[in-house]
Design a protein around this motif. Structure first.
Motif, PDB file in Angstrom:
ATOM      1  N   THR A   1     -16.244  37.620  49.338  1.00 56.88           N
ATOM      2  CA  THR A   1     -16.536  39.410  49.124  1.00 56.88           C
ATOM      3  C   THR A   1     -15.260  39.707  48.382  1.00 56.88           C
ATOM      4  OG1 THR A   1     -17.829  39.462  51.369  1.00 56.88           O
ATOM      5  CG2 THR A   1     -16.828  41.360  50.098  1.00 56.88           C
ATOM      6  N   TYR A   2     -15.389  40.517  47.499  1.00 57.28           N
ATOM      7  CA  TYR A   2     -14.513  40.943  46.753  1.00 57.28           C
ATOM      8  C   TYR A   2     -14.477  42.774  46.725  1.00 57.28           C
ATOM      9  CZ  TYR A   2     -14.260  36.571  44.070  1.00 57.28           C
ATOM     10  OH  TYR A   2     -14.147  35.266  43.898  1.00 57.28           O
ATOM     11  N   ILE A   3     -13.176  43.233  46.490  1.00 58.80           N
ATOM     12  CA  ILE A   3     -13.074  44.531  46.383  1.00 58.80           C
ATOM     13  C   ILE A   3     -12.942  44.923  44.945  1.00 58.80           C
ATOM     14  CG2 ILE A   3     -10.733  44.761  47.030  1.00 58.80           C
ATOM     15  CD1 ILE A   3     -13.564  47.576  47.393  1.00 58.80           C
ATOM     16  N   ASN A   4     -13.584  45.748  44.341  1.00 54.88           N
ATOM     17  CA  ASN A   4     -13.545  46.280  42.661  1.00 54.88           C
ATOM     18  C   ASN A   4     -13.111  47.589  42.518  1.00 54.88           C
ATOM     19  OD1 ASN A   4     -14.749  43.553  41.377  1.00 54.88           O
ATOM     20  ND2 ASN A   4     -16.014  43.913  43.024  1.00 54.88           N
ATOM     21  N   VAL A   5     -12.319  47.617  41.547  1.00 49.26           N
ATOM     22  CA  VAL A   5     -12.091  49.310  40.737  1.00 49.26           C
ATOM     23  C   VAL A   5     -13.229  49.442  39.850  1.00 49.26           C
ATOM     24  CG1 VAL A   5     -10.755  50.683  39.798  1.00 49.26           C
ATOM     25  CG2 VAL A   5      -9.781  49.047  41.275  1.00 49.26           C
ATOM     26  N   VAL A   6     -14.115  50.518  40.195  1.00 48.31           N
ATOM     27  CA  VAL A   6     -15.078  50.766  39.214  1.00 48.31           C
ATOM     28  C   VAL A   6     -14.592  51.168  37.847  1.00 48.31           C
ATOM     29  CG1 VAL A   6     -17.313  52.055  38.986  1.00 48.31           C
ATOM     30  CG2 VAL A   6     -16.844  50.751  41.111  1.00 48.31           C
ATOM     31  N   LYS A   7     -15.001  50.716  36.731  1.00 47.61           N
ATOM     32  CA  LYS A   7     -14.673  51.569  35.438  1.00 47.61           C
ATOM     33  C   LYS A   7     -15.341  52.793  35.382  1.00 47.61           C
ATOM     34  CE  LYS A   7     -14.406  48.563  32.192  1.00 47.61           C
ATOM     35  NZ  LYS A   7     -14.939  47.585  30.927  1.00 47.61           N
ATOM     36  N   GLY A   8     -14.271  53.823  34.978  1.00 49.07           N
ATOM     37  CA  GLY A   8     -14.928  55.240  35.081  1.00 49.07           C
ATOM     38  C   GLY A   8     -14.421  55.984  36.183  1.00 49.07           C
ATOM     39  N   THR A   9     -13.887  55.539  37.236  1.00 50.38           N
ATOM     40  CA  THR A   9     -13.529  56.311  38.331  1.00 50.38           C
ATOM     41  C   THR A   9     -12.545  57.130  37.919  1.00 50.38           C
ATOM     42  OG1 THR A   9     -12.457  56.136  40.585  1.00 50.38           O
ATOM     43  CG2 THR A   9     -11.777  54.664  38.859  1.00 50.38           C
ATOM     44  N   LYS A  10     -12.435  58.403  38.697  1.00 50.61           N
ATOM     45  CA  LYS A  10     -11.631  59.397  38.217  1.00 50.61           C
ATOM     46  C   LYS A  10     -10.321  59.169  38.968  1.00 50.61           C
ATOM     47  CE  LYS A  10     -15.244  62.999  37.804  1.00 50.61           C
ATOM     48  NZ  LYS A  10     -15.627  64.240  38.498  1.00 50.61           N
ATOM     49  N   TYR A  11     -10.162  58.287  39.752  1.00 46.21           N
ATOM     50  CA  TYR A  11      -8.718  57.890  40.510  1.00 46.21           C
ATOM     51  C   TYR A  11      -8.513  56.589  40.571  1.00 46.21           C
ATOM     52  CZ  TYR A  11     -11.043  62.246  42.416  1.00 46.21           C
ATOM     53  OH  TYR A  11     -11.813  63.596  42.702  1.00 46.21           O
ATOM     54  N   PRO A  12      -8.117  55.943  39.346  1.00 46.15           N
ATOM     55  CA  PRO A  12      -7.746  54.532  39.287  1.00 46.15           C
ATOM     56  C   PRO A  12      -6.444  54.268  39.956  1.00 46.15           C
ATOM     57  CG  PRO A  12      -7.173  55.817  37.221  1.00 46.15           C
ATOM     58  CD  PRO A  12      -8.148  56.589  37.970  1.00 46.15           C
ATOM     59  N   GLU A  13      -5.388  55.021  40.248  1.00 44.94           N
ATOM     60  CA  GLU A  13      -4.100  54.831  40.768  1.00 44.94           C
ATOM     61  C   GLU A  13      -4.521  54.809  42.301  1.00 44.94           C
ATOM     62  OE1 GLU A  13       0.359  56.370  41.397  1.00 44.94           O
ATOM     63  OE2 GLU A  13      -0.956  57.635  40.044  1.00 44.94           O
TER      64      GLU A  13
END
Length: 350
Positions: free
Chosen positions: A262-274
């Motif tokens: 199971t992976y946790i991912n950062v979604v492309k286009g999120t307003k809060y990348p940091e």
């Protein structure tokens, strides 16, 4: 007080006063932000709230909101709304990572942005820089030692004649079944490109299978109620049965163990990348990794030093056992998934 001592004390006080607002600002730099994350529900989500969301709230005043739903539906929802993503972060199992990467819906995650990435054990990042693996479950042969006196030793043992009308497996549409099929194929000289050996074993196993469980819970209940006394099941669930007094043995086949990560991912286009990257770092912290390992006995993906009592309960608890984790060609599985399901359904329904 001597003048030099006074000046040192005064300087320290001044520096402390000057730094305090900065430190406070850094600690609360994500105040007011809410990260939307899909969830799997139950103990899984509750554990993540305790070990990931609560520490982030305390440290950064960052909110992490898990919304439980069927993973496949959430994947479809995310891909269909790439330009206005409904999630800021996404929990994805290995097979669905293929779809997420191919659709361009998730960002790469690098150690320069997420320090704890460096702690991930070799072999667990199956998709290059995409995704941060924080937990994994293994599909393994299991048996009730009260009724099965000759231990199972391989995935292919599901076809042993002495298991007639005594075994349970997950339904063909589940990744638990497909992972078991790949394991059986490779045990018998096949591969994801040649699944015929697996289908032959499944044909032989058909008289043994009393049920094909649509859900993990359904299979667990059958094993707990002794409606079946053998099968192929998740290692963490086998531990759960043992805590309930069922003498279920989880087998580590010598030719290798097949797991789903199971992976946790950062979604492309999120307003809060940091903020999302800070959340990934918490997932990979000792506190984050230890949560599901303790709650569900899922495997740890980092160099965490596990307590000895907990280590004894885990299937992957030595370097040798870690080395037995087999690599799965998830791209090939997803490309052939429909055909495999159709073939397996034909076998069991004929």
């Amino acid at each position: 007080m001597q003048r030099r001592t006074f000046l040192k004390a005064a300087s320290a006080t001044a520096v402390g006063a000057a730094c305090a607002p900065y430190v406070h600002a850094q600690a609360k730099k994500f105040a007011g932000i809410t990260l939307r994350v899909n969830g799997f529900g139950g103990v899984f989500d509750e554990t993540l709230k305790k070990c990931v969301a609560e520490p982030l709230k305390e440290q950064y005043d960052l909110n992490v909101q898990f919304t439980a739903g069927p993973e496949q539906d959430d994947v479809i929802k995310l891909i269909a709304n790439k330009n206005n993503p409904p999630f800021d972060m996404f929990l994805g199992d290995s097979p669905y990572m293929v779809l997420l990467v191919n659709a361009g819906t998730i960002e790469e995650i690098r150690a320069s942005d997420v320090p704890n990435i460096k702690r991930i054990l070799p072999g667990f990042r199956e998709f290059g820089d995409y995704g941060a693996p924080f937990s994994f479950a293994s599909s393994v042969p299991v048996y009730n030692s009260k009724y099965i006196k000759e231990p199972l030793t391989s995935y292919s043992d599901i076809a042993r004649p002495d298991l007639k009308a005594r075994a349970v497996m997950q339904a063909p549409s589940t990744f638990g079944m497909l992972l078991a099929a790949v394991a059986i194929a490779e045990e018998n000289g096949g591969s994801v490109s040649n699944m015929e050996p697996a289908f032959k074993v499944m044909e032989a196993a058909k008289p043994n299978i009393v049920a094909l469980a649509d859900t993990t819970v359904a299979e667990l209940q059958m094993l707990q109620n002794e409606e079946a006394c053998a099968g192929i099941f998740w290692d963490g669930r086998a531990h759960e049965l043992r805590t309930k007094g069922v003498p279920i043995v989880a087998v580590a086949p010598p030719k290798g163990i097949y797991s789903l990560t199971t992976y946790i991912n950062v979604v492309k286009g999120t307003k809060y990348p940091e903020a999302a990257r800070a959340c990934v770092d918490q997932f990979l912290s000792d506190q984050g990794v230890l949560g599901l390992t303790q709650a569900l006995r899922f495997g740890a993906t980092t160099d965490i030093n596990l307590p000895e009592g907990l280590r004894k309960d885990l299937l992957f608890n030595t370097p040798e056992r870690n080395a037995s984790k087999r690599t799965v060609d998830w791209q090939a599985m997803m490309a052939n998934r429909s055909a495999w399901i159709e073939r397996l359904n034909k076998i069991f329904r004929s």
